[in-house]
Design a protein around this motif. Structure first.
Motif, PDB file in Angstrom:
ATOM      1  N   ILE A   1       9.518  -0.582 -15.030  1.00  0.00           N
ATOM      2  CA  ILE A   1       8.675  -1.755 -14.745  1.00  0.00           C
ATOM      3  C   ILE A   1       7.769  -1.493 -13.554  1.00  0.00           C
ATOM      4  CG2 ILE A   1       8.712  -4.162 -13.979  1.00  0.00           C
ATOM      5  CD1 ILE A   1      11.381  -4.430 -15.554  1.00  0.00           C
ATOM      6  N   VAL A   2       8.349  -0.969 -12.444  1.00  0.00           N
ATOM      7  CA  VAL A   2       7.549  -0.813 -11.222  1.00  0.00           C
ATOM      8  C   VAL A   2       6.578   0.359 -11.310  1.00  0.00           C
ATOM      9  CG1 VAL A   2       9.388  -1.828  -9.849  1.00  0.00           C
ATOM     10  CG2 VAL A   2       9.221   0.656  -9.998  1.00  0.00           C
ATOM     11  N   ALA A   3       6.786   1.226 -12.294  1.00  0.00           N
ATOM     12  CA  ALA A   3       5.801   2.287 -12.492  1.00  0.00           C
ATOM     13  C   ALA A   3       4.427   1.683 -12.784  1.00  0.00           C
ATOM     14  CB  ALA A   3       6.238   3.204 -13.639  1.00  0.00           C
ATOM     15  N   PHE A   4       4.437   0.512 -13.422  1.00  0.00           N
ATOM     16  CA  PHE A   4       3.185  -0.165 -13.758  1.00  0.00           C
ATOM     17  C   PHE A   4       2.918  -1.377 -12.854  1.00  0.00           C
ATOM     18  CE2 PHE A   4       4.838   1.842 -17.599  1.00  0.00           C
ATOM     19  CZ  PHE A   4       3.757   2.613 -17.989  1.00  0.00           C
ATOM     20  N   CYS A   5       3.982  -1.920 -12.242  1.00  0.00           N
ATOM     21  CA  CYS A   5       3.815  -3.128 -11.418  1.00  0.00           C
ATOM     22  C   CYS A   5       4.630  -2.999 -10.133  1.00  0.00           C
ATOM     23  CB  CYS A   5       4.240  -4.360 -12.205  1.00  0.00           C
ATOM     24  SG  CYS A   5       3.956  -5.908 -11.309  1.00  0.00           S
TER      25      CYS A   5
ATOM     26  N   SER B   1       0.834  -1.207   0.000  1.00  0.00           N
ATOM     27  CA  SER B   1       0.000   0.000   0.000  1.00  0.00           C
ATOM     28  C   SER B   1       0.863   1.250   0.000  1.00  0.00           C
ATOM     29  CB  SER B   1      -0.927  -0.004   1.217  1.00  0.00           C
ATOM     30  OG  SER B   1      -1.799  -1.105   1.184  1.00  0.00           O
ATOM     31  N   GLN B   2       2.019   1.161   0.683  1.00  0.00           N
ATOM     32  CA  GLN B   2       2.939   2.294   0.709  1.00  0.00           C
ATOM     33  C   GLN B   2       3.489   2.560  -0.691  1.00  0.00           C
ATOM     34  OE1 GLN B   2       6.019   1.748   3.629  1.00  0.00           O
ATOM     35  NE2 GLN B   2       6.365   3.922   3.879  1.00  0.00           N
ATOM     36  N   PHE B   3       3.844   1.503  -1.396  1.00  0.00           N
ATOM     37  CA  PHE B   3       4.312   1.672  -2.773  1.00  0.00           C
ATOM     38  C   PHE B   3       3.192   2.215  -3.663  1.00  0.00           C
ATOM     39  CE2 PHE B   3       7.502  -2.059  -2.208  1.00  0.00           C
ATOM     40  CZ  PHE B   3       8.381  -1.214  -1.562  1.00  0.00           C
ATOM     41  N   ASP B   4       1.982   1.684  -3.485  1.00  0.00           N
ATOM     42  CA  ASP B   4       0.834   2.084  -4.296  1.00  0.00           C
ATOM     43  C   ASP B   4       0.392   3.518  -4.015  1.00  0.00           C
ATOM     44  OD1 ASP B   4       0.119   0.133  -6.149  1.00  0.00           O
ATOM     45  OD2 ASP B   4      -0.787  -1.125  -4.594  1.00  0.00           O
ATOM     46  N   SER B   5       0.722   4.026  -2.804  1.00  0.00           N
ATOM     47  CA  SER B   5       0.224   5.338  -2.393  1.00  0.00           C
ATOM     48  C   SER B   5       0.889   6.487  -3.146  1.00  0.00           C
ATOM     49  CB  SER B   5       0.431   5.534  -0.884  1.00  0.00           C
ATOM     50  OG  SER B   5       1.819   5.604  -0.564  1.00  0.00           O
ATOM     51  N   VAL B   6       2.009   6.214  -3.804  1.00  0.00           N
ATOM     52  CA  VAL B   6       2.690   7.260  -4.566  1.00  0.00           C
ATOM     53  C   VAL B   6       2.440   7.035  -6.057  1.00  0.00           C
ATOM     54  CG1 VAL B   6       4.450   7.556  -2.803  1.00  0.00           C
ATOM     55  CG2 VAL B   6       4.875   5.983  -4.681  1.00  0.00           C
ATOM     56  N   SER B   7       2.644   8.058  -6.832  1.00  0.00           N
ATOM     57  CA  SER B   7       2.365   7.991  -8.262  1.00  0.00           C
ATOM     58  C   SER B   7       3.398   7.127  -8.978  1.00  0.00           C
ATOM     59  CB  SER B   7       2.407   9.394  -8.869  1.00  0.00           C
ATOM     60  OG  SER B   7       3.726   9.917  -8.816  1.00  0.00           O
ATOM     61  N   PRO B   8       3.041   6.580 -10.146  1.00  0.00           N
ATOM     62  CA  PRO B   8       4.016   5.814 -10.938  1.00  0.00           C
ATOM     63  C   PRO B   8       5.280   6.614 -11.246  1.00  0.00           C
ATOM     64  CG  PRO B   8       1.812   5.470 -11.791  1.00  0.00           C
ATOM     65  CD  PRO B   8       1.703   6.541 -10.751  1.00  0.00           C
ATOM     66  N   PHE B   9       5.117   7.914 -11.507  1.00  0.00           N
ATOM     67  CA  PHE B   9       6.284   8.742 -11.797  1.00  0.00           C
ATOM     68  C   PHE B   9       7.216   8.834 -10.599  1.00  0.00           C
ATOM     69  CE2 PHE B   9       8.482  12.858 -11.690  1.00  0.00           C
ATOM     70  CZ  PHE B   9       9.235  12.746 -12.847  1.00  0.00           C
ATOM     71  N   ARG B  10       6.640   8.935  -9.398  1.00  0.00           N
ATOM     72  CA  ARG B  10       7.477   9.033  -8.198  1.00  0.00           C
ATOM     73  C   ARG B  10       8.251   7.734  -7.979  1.00  0.00           C
ATOM     74  NH1 ARG B  10       5.662  11.366  -2.249  1.00  0.00           N
ATOM     75  NH2 ARG B  10       7.545  10.754  -1.117  1.00  0.00           N
ATOM     76  N   ARG B  11       7.630   6.593  -8.229  1.00  0.00           N
ATOM     77  CA  ARG B  11       8.343   5.323  -8.104  1.00  0.00           C
ATOM     78  C   ARG B  11       9.507   5.267  -9.096  1.00  0.00           C
ATOM     79  NH1 ARG B  11       2.913   3.138  -7.490  1.00  0.00           N
ATOM     80  NH2 ARG B  11       2.863   2.444  -9.686  1.00  0.00           N
ATOM     81  N   PHE B  12       9.248   5.694 -10.324  1.00  0.00           N
ATOM     82  CA  PHE B  12      10.288   5.715 -11.353  1.00  0.00           C
ATOM     83  C   PHE B  12      11.406   6.684 -10.974  1.00  0.00           C
ATOM     84  CE2 PHE B  12      12.109   7.818 -15.066  1.00  0.00           C
ATOM     85  CZ  PHE B  12      12.619   6.732 -15.772  1.00  0.00           C
ATOM     86  N   ALA B  13      11.024   7.902 -10.570  1.00  0.00           N
ATOM     87  CA  ALA B  13      12.017   8.928 -10.247  1.00  0.00           C
ATOM     88  C   ALA B  13      12.866   8.522  -9.052  1.00  0.00           C
ATOM     89  CB  ALA B  13      11.310  10.255  -9.966  1.00  0.00           C
TER      90      ALA B  13
END
Length: 415
Positions: A279-283, A57-69
């Motif tokens: 990859i993690v931006a979407f998964c 949920s913590q990973f999901d709570s941020v935007s795909p761009f933030r995970r990528f960045a």
């Protein structure tokens, strides 16, 4: 000159000095576990925010761009860190540190920073394991304390191995499995003296870290039983998962041996994290060391893309290691084995067999860990410790590990 009335350390009996080193290593490794816990938590909050729910949920709570960045920034910073560190410090593995006792000592500050960086990148979402860091820090303290207490070479080597096991025990709260890990993988003889010392350091370390690391099992899994039908499940899973585990182990070891450490790391590592970030931006299931994916499966998560997710997870681990990252493969191996066990059990159910998918995951994880660690007893104990299982469920796990070992040995003889 030694001040009058103050006796040098060497004047103490060897048994006293050894006892001080043993207890000191256990306590220091427990503190290492606490440090790693807080560092991981700090990085996760810094990158993903202070979400009190589960890590997915913590990973999901941020935007795909933030995970990528986040992963892009981590890749750039980590590449700079390891490039300049390796120009100044000769990093020693635990095995190498043991071999060089009496000849060369690790650079304490450099090795410590190296280990803490491994924890930091996992906290930011890197897909490799974090267990290498507490093992290396525990070994570093064990070696330094035993050297300061003027123990002989054999005891110093033993304390380095004990520190590695104690660090693992502190972080994952699996002292018995960590004891087996030291005996099976670090070249320590199965002697009563060695076993007692290892048990003291691992259990003391786990006890010291428990108030912070927690005493709950790493994965929340309901109690699992087994029956006669489980025998078919064991045989099929061993036959399919053992070759896949051997393949992953080969690729991961080859990637580590070929790890880039020269100037190329300044572009290979950021590029590998760009791939992971995309990859993690979407998964987001692929983020982290594998704990998120494994818990998702244990909690009943289902996806038609699970086979692809597992393949990508395994390949990304190898890519990051080759590109210059440091870290372990323990938790990724557990996750890959659990995922394969779930998939194969689901396939068997198509043929009308009523099987327990959770048992399939435990069997898969046991086989995969036994192969990748080259330590079947450790694999069984880790799976039981990680999931809080016990009792009769150990029987099919032992059988699976034994059959997998036989299959692996037969394969090695043909090479």
């Amino acid at each position: 000159m030694i001040a009058r009335g103050i006796k040098p350390i060497t004047s103490l009996p060897k048994s006293i000095r050894l006892s001080l080193a043993v207890f000191g290593t256990g306590i220091a490794s427990g503190l290492v576990g606490i440090l790693c816990h807080y560092l991981l938590e700090f990085i996760q909050i810094l990158v993903f925010g202070n979400d009190k729910s589960d890590l997915l949920s913590q990973f999901d709570s941020v935007s795909p761009f933030r995970r990528f960045a986040a992963l892009l920034v981590v890749g750039v910073l980590a590449s700079l860190f390891w490039y300049f560190l390796q120009r100044r410090v000769s990093l020693l593995s635990i095995s190498k540190a043991k071999q060089l006792v009496g000849k060369k000592s690790p650079n304490f500050l450099g090795q410590s920073l190296h280990a803490l960086m491994q924890v930091a990148i996992v906290g930011a979402g890197s897909s490799i394991g974090k267990e290498g860091a507490p093992r290396e820090l525990g070994a570093l303290f064990g070696g330094s304390l035993s050297k300061a207490l003027h123990l002989d070479v054999v005891d110093r080597q033993l304390l380095i191995a004990c520190g590695a096991g104690a660090g693992l025990a502190a972080v994952y709260q699996v002292p018995f499995a960590s004891t087996l890990f030291v005996l099976e993988t670090l070249g320590v003889a199965w002697k009563s003296k060695n076993i007692v010392i290892i048990l003291v350091t691992t259990y003391l370390s786990a006890y010291c870290a428990r108030p912070i690391a927690g005493k709950e099992a790493m994965y929340q899994v309901g109690k699992v039983g087994s029956d006669l039908a489980s025998l078919i499940q064991v045989i099929v899973l061993v036959l399919v998962i053992t070759p896949l585990a051997i393949m992953f182990s080969f690729l991961a070891k080859k990637a580590s041996k070929s790890r880039i450490t020269d100037k190329r790391i300044l572009w290979t590592m950021p590029l590998s994290y760009i791939v992971l970030g995309g990859i993690v931006a979407f998964c987001p299931l692929i983020m982290g060391n594998g704990q998120v994916l494994a818990q998702w499966l244990f909690s009943g998560g289902v996806s038609a893309y699970l086979p692809l997710i597992l393949v990508v997870k395994g390949l990304v681990v190898c890519l990051l290691l080759w590109a210059g990252s440091y870290g372990g493969t323990l938790t990724p191996s557990f996750t890959l084995g659990a995922g394969l066990g779930f998939l194969l059990t689901s396939c068997l159910e198509i043929f009308g067999l009523s099987l327990n998918p959770t048992l399939g995951m435990l069997l898969g994880a046991t086989v995969f860990l036994g192969i990748t660690l080259d330590a079947p007893l450790t694999g069984i104990a880790l799976v039981l410790g990680f999931t809080g299982q016990g009792g009769l469920v150990a029987v099919p796990l032992i059988l699976a590990s034994l059959l997998s070992r036989i299959l692996k040995n037969r394969w090695k003889k043909k090479q």
